[in-house]
Motif scaffolding. Structure first.
Motif, mmCIF file in Angstrom:
data_model
loop_
_atom_site.group_PDB
_atom_site.id
_atom_site.type_symbol
_atom_site.label_atom_id
_atom_site.label_comp_id
_atom_site.label_asym_id
_atom_site.label_seq_id
_atom_site.Cartn_x
_atom_site.Cartn_y
_atom_site.Cartn_z
ATOM 1 N N ALA A 37 0.590 -1.128 0.376
ATOM 2 C CA ALA A 37 -0.136 -0.404 -0.194
ATOM 3 C C ALA A 37 0.572 1.354 -0.107
ATOM 4 O O ALA A 37 2.143 1.191 0.623
ATOM 5 C CB ALA A 37 -0.840 0.073 1.219
ATOM 6 N N PRO A 38 0.378 2.028 -1.282
ATOM 7 C CA PRO A 38 1.666 3.465 -0.788
ATOM 8 C C PRO A 38 1.694 4.078 0.821
ATOM 9 O O PRO A 38 -0.160 3.698 1.129
ATOM 10 C CB PRO A 38 0.869 4.421 -1.573
ATOM 11 N N ALA A 39 2.305 5.060 1.246
ATOM 12 C CA ALA A 39 2.650 5.550 2.431
ATOM 13 C C ALA A 39 1.674 6.331 2.660
ATOM 14 O O ALA A 39 0.803 6.874 3.716
ATOM 15 C CB ALA A 39 4.027 6.257 2.247
ATOM 16 N N GLU A 40 1.404 7.187 1.486
ATOM 17 C CA GLU A 40 -0.198 7.927 1.429
ATOM 18 C C GLU A 40 -0.761 8.698 0.187
ATOM 19 O O GLU A 40 0.062 7.687 -1.221
ATOM 20 C CB GLU A 40 0.694 9.787 1.673
ATOM 21 N N LEU A 41 -2.012 9.092 -0.467
ATOM 22 C CA LEU A 41 -2.494 8.973 -1.433
ATOM 23 C C LEU A 41 -2.521 10.342 -1.411
ATOM 24 O O LEU A 41 -1.547 11.036 -0.773
ATOM 25 C CB LEU A 41 -4.002 8.577 -0.850
ATOM 26 N N GLU A 42 -2.043 10.590 -2.571
ATOM 27 C CA GLU A 42 -2.045 11.767 -3.487
ATOM 28 C C GLU A 42 -2.914 12.598 -4.374
ATOM 29 O O GLU A 42 -4.218 11.968 -4.988
ATOM 30 C CB GLU A 42 -1.008 11.844 -4.646
ATOM 31 N N ASP A 43 -3.176 14.128 -4.427
ATOM 32 C CA ASP A 43 -4.547 14.591 -5.158
ATOM 33 C C ASP A 43 -4.613 14.377 -6.348
ATOM 34 O O ASP A 43 -3.891 14.251 -6.584
ATOM 35 C CB ASP A 43 -4.921 16.054 -4.571
ATOM 36 N N PRO A 44 -5.885 13.574 -7.210
ATOM 37 C CA PRO A 44 -5.912 13.638 -8.779
ATOM 38 C C PRO A 44 -5.652 15.089 -9.278
ATOM 39 O O PRO A 44 -5.535 14.663 -10.359
ATOM 40 C CB PRO A 44 -6.902 12.718 -9.077
ATOM 41 N N ALA A 45 -6.264 16.306 -9.010
ATOM 42 C CA ALA A 45 -6.205 17.276 -9.437
ATOM 43 C C ALA A 45 -5.210 18.440 -10.851
ATOM 44 O O ALA A 45 -4.964 17.588 -11.480
ATOM 45 C CB ALA A 45 -6.711 18.567 -8.479
ATOM 46 N N PRO A 46 -4.204 17.576 -8.943
ATOM 47 C CA PRO A 46 -2.403 17.990 -10.460
ATOM 48 C C PRO A 46 -2.504 16.909 -11.133
ATOM 49 O O PRO A 46 -2.057 17.933 -12.512
ATOM 50 C CB PRO A 46 -1.802 17.888 -9.484
ATOM 51 N N PRO A 47 -2.201 15.398 -11.011
ATOM 52 C CA PRO A 47 -2.253 15.056 -12.734
ATOM 53 C C PRO A 47 -2.942 15.321 -13.365
ATOM 54 O O PRO A 47 -2.668 14.722 -14.543
ATOM 55 C CB PRO A 47 -2.074 13.339 -11.929
ATOM 56 N N ARG A 48 -4.314 15.452 -13.193
ATOM 57 C CA ARG A 48 -5.763 15.872 -13.910
ATOM 58 C C ARG A 48 -4.843 17.011 -14.507
ATOM 59 O O ARG A 48 -5.753 16.728 -16.216
ATOM 60 C CB ARG A 48 -6.492 15.962 -13.420
ATOM 61 N N PHE A 49 -4.713 17.752 -14.432
ATOM 62 C CA PHE A 49 -3.846 18.942 -15.224
ATOM 63 C C PHE A 49 -3.490 18.643 -15.757
ATOM 64 O O PHE A 49 -2.773 19.165 -17.024
ATOM 65 C CB PHE A 49 -4.261 20.069 -14.051
ATOM 66 N N ALA A 50 -2.211 18.136 -15.937
ATOM 67 C CA ALA A 50 -1.198 17.487 -16.093
ATOM 68 C C ALA A 50 -1.585 16.890 -17.409
ATOM 69 O O ALA A 50 -1.006 16.749 -18.504
ATOM 70 C CB ALA A 50 0.032 16.815 -15.461
ATOM 71 N N GLN A 51 -2.900 15.852 -17.280
ATOM 72 C CA GLN A 51 -3.068 15.415 -18.471
ATOM 73 C C GLN A 51 -3.741 16.322 -19.341
ATOM 74 O O GLN A 51 -3.384 16.345 -20.572
ATOM 75 C CB GLN A 51 -4.106 13.900 -18.388
#
Length: 158
Positions: free
Chosen positions: A89-103
């Motif tokens: 399991a990942p140590a923490e989760l990340e906000d999907p908004a920045p990767p969505r913007f990167a897309q």
């Protein structure tokens, strides 16, 4: 007698069942970037007709990530189904908004490339793909997302 902490705030009122975490596994976008590197390198080395088709496919993948969310891309499905079950399991989760913007940023570069290919400006198209490739390599190899950083910078400015 022990007490059990009940969730409050964003998950809902006391006693409510907490909602599913909204974050994403940060290794998912890194996996997607690695696949994107392969696709973008193929675009750079293939003859123009095949490069145009592959650019259109990559633009479609970016469009899915930008509009529906990074969790709904074909790459995310592969990561979730085949890769993620083999990892801790990942140590923490990340906000999907920045990767969505990167897309969305990646979509802009591939659309510029498609327009340039359509106008016969092959060099300009390949430069646009090369710029997208630099960003994808940084994310895949170093987990440094240029589009995510741009998102955070714009958010600070706004």
């Amino acid at each position: 007698m022990s007490t059990v902490a009940r969730p409050t705030g964003p998950a809902g009122p006391a006693g409510a069942v907490p909602s599913r975490p909204r974050g994403i596994d940060p290794r998912g976008p890194q996996f997607t970037a690695a696949v994107t590197v392969v696709v973008l390198v193929a675009i750079l080395v293939l003859p123009t007709p095949a490069a145009v088709v592959l650019t259109a496919v990559q633009a479609m993948f970016f469009a899915i990530g930008a509009t529906l969310g990074v969790q709904r891309t074909p790459h995310a499905w592969v990561f979730r189904t085949l890769v993620r079950p083999r990892l801790e399991a990942p140590a923490e989760l990340e906000d999907p908004a920045p990767p969505r913007f990167a897309q969305a940023v990646g979509l802009v570069f591939t659309l510029v490339a498609l327009v340039a290919f359509g106008l016969g400006w092959t060099t300009a198209a390949l430069v646009a793909i090369g710029l997208a490739l630099v960003a994808a390599v940084l994310n895949a190899a170093f987990r440094f997302c240029l589009g995510c950083e741009l998102y955070l910078l714009l958010k600070r400015i706004a």
